[in-house]
Design a protein around this motif. Sequence first.
Motif, PDB file in Angstrom:
ATOM      1  N   LYS A   3       6.677  10.444  19.829  1.00  0.00           N
ATOM      2  CA  LYS A   3       6.826   9.507  18.711  1.00  0.00           C
ATOM      3  C   LYS A   3       5.466   9.376  18.046  1.00  0.00           C
ATOM      4  N   ASP A  34      12.292   9.607  12.228  1.00  0.00           N
ATOM      5  CA  ASP A  34      13.008   8.781  13.189  1.00  0.00           C
ATOM      6  C   ASP A  34      13.887   7.774  12.467  1.00  0.00           C
ATOM      7  N   TRP A  36      16.334   3.945  13.039  1.00  0.00           N
ATOM      8  CA  TRP A  36      16.488   2.726  13.825  1.00  0.00           C
ATOM      9  C   TRP A  36      17.710   1.977  13.354  1.00  0.00           C
ATOM     10  N   ARG A  73       7.773   6.683  11.016  1.00  0.00           N
ATOM     11  CA  ARG A  73       7.735   7.127  12.412  1.00  0.00           C
ATOM     12  C   ARG A  73       8.527   8.419  12.488  1.00  0.00           C
ATOM     13  N   GLN A  75       9.496  12.050  15.045  1.00  0.00           N
ATOM     14  CA  GLN A  75       9.576  12.631  16.377  1.00  0.00           C
ATOM     15  C   GLN A  75       9.270  14.113  16.252  1.00  0.00           C
TER      16      GLN A  75
END
Length: 183
Positions: A3, A34, A36, A73, A75
């Motif tokens: 991350k 990323d 969420w 963010r 990955q």
Amino acid sequence: MHKVYLSLGSNLGNRKLNLSNAITHLSDSGIIIDSWNHDDQQSKCISSVYETEHWSENLNEENYPNYFNIACRVQTLLDPNTLLKKIKSIEKKIGRNLKNTKNSPREIDIDILFFDDIVMDEKNLIIPHPRLIFRAFVLIPLFEIAPDFVHPIKQNSVNELLEKISFSEKNSVRKISDSIEEN
């Protein structure tokens, strides 16, 4: 998967499009933006767009456009140095002249802020980014997506780091839209 938190900024050309293109190029390079869950909806982990005045030590650059900044963010399976090489390639594709002097105007600037909780200090790459703790234009977008992330050296959350920034510095950062897709 690692991350990684990135800061993106642009103050030349179509600044919002440059930010959007950078996100697209990151995705096209196998670097996953990323996501969420927010209010029971899946959202990409990309902050709102913020505007900050251009700053330079060179007085001849005082009339350049303001910066647009976001944080995201991602990955990745890449190691930090390989990720940096990909980022430099993306910056070049978008039009950044990598030979320009430090803090000069640019179509795009992508900085690695955090890479997991790795601490490294190499000639071309320092993680965490050494100046992020002083920059409201980095901390405010980062706070939006990672308020509780803890700086691996300072041992303060992003929220706590932001609280240490002066009121005038925080006031110099203005939210201009909720996403890079908004007009």
